[in-house]
Design an enzyme around this catalytic site. Structure first.
Site, PDB file in Angstrom:
ATOM      1  N   ASP A 165       0.775  -0.894  -0.127  1.00 28.33           N
ATOM      2  CA  ASP A 165      -0.147   0.201   0.170  1.00 28.33           C
ATOM      3  C   ASP A 165       0.934   1.184  -0.006  1.00 28.33           C
ATOM      4  O   ASP A 165       2.016   1.087   0.326  1.00 28.33           O
ATOM      5  CB  ASP A 165      -0.769  -0.135   1.321  1.00 28.33           C
TER       6      ASP A 165
HETATM    7  C1  BGC Z   1      -4.993   3.167   0.245  1.00 27.52           C
HETATM    8  C2  BGC Z   1      -5.105   2.088  -0.817  1.00 27.52           C
HETATM    9  C3  BGC Z   1      -5.066   2.631  -2.098  1.00 27.52           C
HETATM   10  C4  BGC Z   1      -3.686   3.248  -2.410  1.00 27.52           C
HETATM   11  C5  BGC Z   1      -3.576   3.899  -3.744  1.00 27.52           C
HETATM   12  C6  BGC Z   1      -3.833   4.113  -0.053  1.00 27.52           C
HETATM   13  O1  BGC Z   1      -3.983   5.358   0.890  1.00 27.52           O
HETATM   14  O2  BGC Z   1      -4.862   2.693   1.467  1.00 27.52           O
HETATM   15  O3  BGC Z   1      -6.304   1.457  -0.527  1.00 27.52           O
HETATM   16  O4  BGC Z   1      -5.073   1.776  -3.113  1.00 27.52           O
HETATM   17  O5  BGC Z   1      -3.820   4.610  -1.456  1.00 27.52           O
HETATM   18  O6  BGC Z   1      -4.312   5.027  -3.927  1.00 27.52           O
END
Ligand code: BGC
Length: 764
Positions: free
Chosen positions: A311
């Site tokens: 993530d």
């Molecule tokens: C979130 C994810 C997301 C990623 C990309 C993160 O802050 O937790 O769920 O896919 O950002 O945007």
């Protein structure tokens, strides 16, 4: 001098490499496995690790100076990007494998053109958070958010939404969505509730699996759809204090009984291509460095075959936030060793991992495994042959009439009627000549939910617009406030109260705001709350309008349950619309004026107040053996609850056999009748309780549901098959098994005791 020398060496090396490239991997007639191997054989270690690196697109964060991809000649643009933009340069040097946050098809095409200038011409995998449609792209179809879709209890419809989303994504140059979020939302304070399918394992599993099948295709990712991503693995949905990314301590029992099943089915039934670890630590080990989770459970037990994407900068946070890795380099190494295959966003990963391989800290075979899977996906997608989207041709595949119709139907099915005293709803057309529509959400794009960019105005039907379309002859007055809920103008409440007195009916549209581009939002990712009341002055507005003495309808637009306890006591009709997307206002109006009969049911419990948390329907028997001292114990609205304009009656359930063996199946059936005056759809639910276990069992667990449409006076025999897996749990023997004993089989309209009819089953 030193630089010139390095440049010369680099040039010699690259021309040497270029001269020796075996380009057979570009031959589409060869099997994919062979193409991957031919390509990998000639990749340097740096080039391989580069495939594990994902960066934001060129537009990311450039709010002041956006790049005009559409209007510039591509060659000139690429030349200037290579001079001025670090990411563009790295792509052309073959140092980037994937991108995210790419917001237009023009940008996607330019990125792929730049990738073509790299030594091996490896295309980029482009990812986006297409959570309820490809909504981060302007002009795409915006469907209801996941919590609304869960309220439809309709996986078939969600699968179709997944298919349509994949078409729109591919037409926009995007191949991979970080979706579905199949965490269990078991704390309403958490801002991300709206992007989940609610609190229940069975429902989340059904919805998540269906969505993946729609996005990727029936038999796993074959390249026709897009890659899906099961996230976040695992346990982020009940963070300590309700705050995103806070720690999670969870027993093995709970992990296996509640949290793993959605991932197990995503992997084994829908063959999900990618998995994303959660922000949080689990029992003291951050998920991104958790070998037990990512290797032993995910790969060895659940049999996951795809690749793991970190993530957003969460590997860095192993050092900075969790204080788990003593340095950033160590964090990178730990994550890869634990099982992370691709790094999302940020510098330093490539260099740290190359060095770790050179120093034999990480075997090169570990990198090869990840690279193989990533390249395999690119070949499957046909990106080596067709990295670019034919823009004029693709436009006709986006926001089609068909997709709009699906979005409208989904919005209708996602709405839950929570209260309807004396059948105030549906409003008789023509009866209410003067209607007041008021509240910060009445004419607000928050109806679109989190994870969408600002969509063209004509694609957003707000509640006000929907009502205007539905009753064109009525006189509609408004006091709409601004959608900046945090800065709600209190002085307008008085105006609304005065206008309410003059109106025949008042529709108050309040709730939360999840708009990603609105710094004022109250809900969504990283918008957690310590209070579940209507934010700021909205309660005051509601009470002021109510004081008019005229009938009031409350419409809620929100991404998480709200403790509207006062409203439940005073307001005669309450509609929970969640965030129903671009067609949402029309669907709400159709329900208010009776064109559509509501059918949604809650996929999450509504607590009476924040102090009741944790409030879930599948609690243990001892949970409420004692009561709260000063207030009512038990939820405001139960899981599975939702009203219709008609009434349904459940007959007594009958089992095909009263006693079975642990490996046998049994069916339960009952008669369902529409006893009201109009056609309606009921979501009939099956709950089971294993009455006595070697580990205490929840008072009930959802194990089946069906949507059944009946005309007035019509009856239907409904039956559910109860297979051994619906009776099994993770027992004290540390395995999933059915324990002999008595089981309560319950069928009915919701998880509320008075809505259920029970029959007993003996298992020998
Ligand atoms: C979130 C994810 C997301 C990623 C990309 C993160 O802050 O937790 O769920 O896919 O950002 O945007």
């Amino acid at each position: 001098m030193k630089h010139a020398l390095l440049f010369l060496v680099g040039l010699l090396f690259s021309s040497f490499c270029q001269g020796t490239i075996d380009e057979r991997y570009l031959d589409p007639s060869l099997p994919i496995d062979k193409r991957v191997r031919i390509l990998m054989r000639q990749m340097t270690l740096e080039e391989k690790v580069a495939q594990l690196c994902q960066y934001v697109g060129l537009q990311y964060g450039r709010k002041d100076k956006p790049i005009a991809f559409e209007s510039t000649d591509p060659d000139t643009l690429i030349r200037s990007l290579l001079e001025s933009n670090g990411i563009a340069r790295n792509i052309s040097l073959g140092k980037v494998g994937a991108c995210l946050h790419v917001y237009s098809v023009e940008e996607a095409n330019i990125l792929q053109m730049i990738a073509r200038t790299s030594r091996l011409k490896i295309p980029l995998l482009i990812a986006i958070d297409a959570i309820h449609g490809n909504c981060m792209h302007r002009g795409c179809t915006v469907y209801p958010t996941s919590i609304g879709m869960a309220s439809s209890f309709n996986p078939v419809l969600l699968k179709e939404i997944g298919r349509q989303t994949a078409v729109e994504m591919r037409s926009s140059g995007v191949h991979w969505t970080f979706n579905p979020n199949i965490e269990l939302a078991r704390d309403a304070r958490w801002g991300r509730v709206g992007e989940t399918f609610g609190e229940d394992t069975y429902l989340v599993t059904q919805m998540g699996t269906a969505l993946i099948l729609g996005l990727q295709g029936e038999n796993g990712f074959d390249g026709s759809g897009v890659l899906a991503c099961a996230k976040h693995f695992v346990g982020g949905g009940e963070p300590a204090g309700g705050i995103n990314a806070a720690p999670m301590d969870m027993s093995e029992q709970k992990l296996r009984d509640l949290y793993l099943s959605p991932f197990a089915e995503a992997i084994n039934k829908a063959y999900v291509a990618t998995v994303m670890p959660a922000h949080n630590e689990l029992n003291g080990v951050p998920c991104h460095a958790n070998h037990y989770l990512l290797q032993e459970i995910l790969r060895n037990e659940l049999g996951f075959q795809g690749f793991v994407i970190s993530d957003w900068m969460d590997i860095e946070r192993l050092h900075e936030m969790h204080h788990y890795a003593p340095s950033q380099e160590e964090a990178f190494r730990m994550a890869v060793k634990a099982g992370v295959d691709m790094h999302m966003q940020g510098d330093g990963f490539l260099e740290a991992i190359v060095e770790a391989v050179r120093n034999k800290y990480i075997p090169e075979t570990r990198i090869d495994l990840a690279v193989y899977k990533i390249l395999e996906a690119k070949f499957r997608l046909g990106l080596f042959e067709n990295p670019l989207v034919d823009i004029p041709a693709s436009r006709s595949l986006i926001y089609t009439e068909d997709h709009q119709a699906t979005a409208l139907e989904a919005a209708r099915q996602s709405i839950v009627l929570l209260k309807n005293d004396n059948y105030l709803l549906p409003l008789k057309q023509g009866r209410y000549k003067k209607i007041l529509v008021t509240g910060p959400n009445a004419n607000s794009p928050t109806i679109m939910g989190d994870w969408t960019t600002r969509q063209p105005e004509e694609n957003v039907i707000t509640v006000l617009a929907g009502i205007q379309q539905q009753v064109p002859d009525a006189v509609i007055d408004t006091v709409c406030f601004s959608n900046k809920i945090r800065k709600m103008d209190r002085s307008l409440i008085k105006t609304a109260a005065q206008k309410a007195v003059e109106a025949d009916i008042n529709i108050v549209v309040v709730g939360e705001n999840s708009e990603r581009y609105n710094s004022d939002r109250t809900c969504g990712e990283n918008c957690d709350r310590d209070n579940l009341e209507l934010p700021t002055h909205q309660q005051e507005l509601l009470e002021a309008v109510y004081a008019s003495g005229k009938p009031v309808i409350l419409v809620l637009l929100n991404g998480r349950p709200l403790s509207v306890t006062w409203a439940q006591q005073h307001i005669p009709a309450i509609v929970e619309a969640w965030e129903p997307g671009g067609m949402g206002g029309r669907a709400i109006a159709e329900i208010l004026f009776g064109k559509v009969n509501p059918s949604g049911k809650l996929p999450i419990t509504f607590p009476r107040s924040v102090g009741q948390i944790q409030t879930v329907y599948n609690h243990k028997a001892s949970q409420y053996s004692r009561k709260f001292a000063l207030t009512t114990t038990g939820p405001l609205y139960h899981f599975g609850y939702g009203l219709s304009y008609t009434t349904f009656e459940y007959g007594n359930p009958v089992l095909s056999k009263d006693t079975i063996h642990t490996n046998e199946a049994v069916s339960v059936s009952f008669e369902l009748a529409n006893t009201g005056l109009c056609q309606g759809t009921e979501i009939a639910q099956l709950y089971i309780q294993d009455e006595y276990g070697t580990v205490t069992r929840p008072v009930k667990e959802l194990k089946g549901f069906q949507r059944i449409t009946l005309n007035p006076g019509e009856k239907q025999r409904v039956s559910f098959l109860i297979t051994p897996d619906k009776l099994a749990f993770f027992t004290s023997g540390k395995k999933y098994e059915v324990e002999p004993g008595s089981f309560k089989i319950m069928v009915g309209a919701s998880s509320r005791e008075q809505d259920l009819k029970t029959v007993s089953l003996m298992v020998k």
